[in-house]
Design an enzyme around this catalytic site. Structure first.
Site, PDB file in Angstrom:
ATOM      1  N   ASP A 135      -4.157  38.885 -16.092  1.00  0.00           N
ATOM      2  CA  ASP A 135      -3.685  38.896 -14.704  1.00  0.00           C
ATOM      3  C   ASP A 135      -4.809  39.484 -13.865  1.00  0.00           C
ATOM      4  OD1 ASP A 135      -1.112  37.847 -15.137  1.00  0.00           O
ATOM      5  OD2 ASP A 135      -0.388  39.803 -15.784  1.00  0.00           O
ATOM      6  N   TYR A 143      -8.430  32.934   3.064  1.00  0.00           N
ATOM      7  CA  TYR A 143      -9.015  32.586   1.771  1.00  0.00           C
ATOM      8  C   TYR A 143     -10.536  32.634   1.848  1.00  0.00           C
ATOM      9  CZ  TYR A 143     -10.615  29.578  -2.052  1.00  0.00           C
ATOM     10  OH  TYR A 143     -11.271  29.069  -3.140  1.00  0.00           O
TER      11      TYR A 143
END
Length: 305
Positions: free
Chosen positions: A45, A132
């Site tokens: 993760d 982003y």
């Protein structure tokens, strides 16, 4: 050479894994979703707390593809946590583990979302156009600082829109449109836009991973020849063995409709200009794209990787 690829099961990652396996002694793979049957595979993760030490043992080069895109999450803090904090955490642990090089796959969005008369250069001033792109820019800055402080070799690649068989996003939408519709509205489109075929991108990334002159460089990745959306879809149709007719719809009307439908970014990506100068890859690495766009589009009808 032992290479760790993050995001190895993504669209680009699968191509890159196969290409690097031809060049390297061992390729390790990491991704954030469960798929434990893969050999040399690690489930991670990716965030500021990730522990990478087990999969960094003996690694020479990291190619960092994994990230969360703005169309996958609206949570700005989550995007920052993965794309910035997660990237820098990986780089710091890479230094501690003796990794020599970090190849970071960023985004052309760091430069901006469109060009008018100018062409983006690797040295152009950054102008991230959304959260982003901003996260990718912040990660680039952090990586450069880590490289400066520790000697970790940093290579940054900013791809233009990546296309090829099974590509996600707008390319998939265009592919489906060409397959189904006998008419397209791009007859009057005169925009100029750079793209990059996925196998051209992976070829460049392999060079970035192994070439002695790559460290310290930023490369804007493209096929090397800008085309209009009309030319792009015509080549796509030919590659799919489809006949289409381009209807002469004014570009201004299509952009207006995209605003009405709340699809401004899609309209801009299809109809706007975005040109890059990618010649420094040839100057520094001796790299030129191995495939033309015509050859790349021919692979669409093969429907295989």
């Amino acid at each position: 050479m032992k290479v760790l690829i993050t995001g190895s099961k993504g669209f680009i990652g699968e191509y890159l894994t196969r290409e690097l396996e031809k060049e390297c002694e061992l390729v390790l793979q990491a991704r954030s979703r469960r798929e434990n049957e893969l050999k040399n595979f690690y489930e991670i993760d990716i965030d500021s707390k990730s522990n990478w030490r087990e999969c960094l043992h003996g690694v020479d080069v990291i190619v960092h593809l994994a990230s969360v895109a703005h169309n996958k999450s609206n949570d700005i803090e989550y995007i920052k946590e993965v794309n910035v904090n997660g990237t820098l955490n990986l780089a710091k642990q890479a230094v501690e583990s003796g990794v020599k090089r970090f190849v970071f796959v960023s985004s052309i969005g760091v430069n901006g979302n469109s060009t008018s008369e100018s062409v983006f250069l690797a040295t152009s001033k950054a102008n991230p156009h959304n959260c982003y792109a901003q996260s990718k820019h912040d990660a680039e800055i952090g990586l450069k600082n880590i490289g400066k402080d520790t000697g970790l070799e940093i290579v940054i690649v900013r791809p233009t829109l990546v296309y090829g068989p099974n590509a996600p996003g707008n390319f998939r939408l265009l592919t489906n449109l060409v397959k189904l519709a006998p008419f397209l509205p791009f007859g009057l489109a005169r925009n100029m836009r750079d793209f990059i075929y996925v196998k051209n991108l992976t070829s460049l990334l392999v060079e970035c991973a192994k070439h002695p002159n790559a460290p310290g460089s930023t490369f804007l990745a493209s096929d090397g020849k800008a085309v209009s959306i009309k030319t792009f879809t015509n080549l796509m149709a030919k590659g799919l063995n489809k006949r289409i007719i381009q209807i002469p719809v004014p570009t201004s009307l299509m952009l207006f409709c995209s605003r009405l439908l709340g699809k401004v970014s899609i309209g801009q990506q299809l109809l706007g200009n975005l040109q890059v100068d990618s010649t420094n890859a040839q100057d520094i690495l001796g790299w030129v794209p191995p495939f033309t766009m015509k050859q790349a589009m021919a692979s669409l009808s093969e429907n295989k990787k």
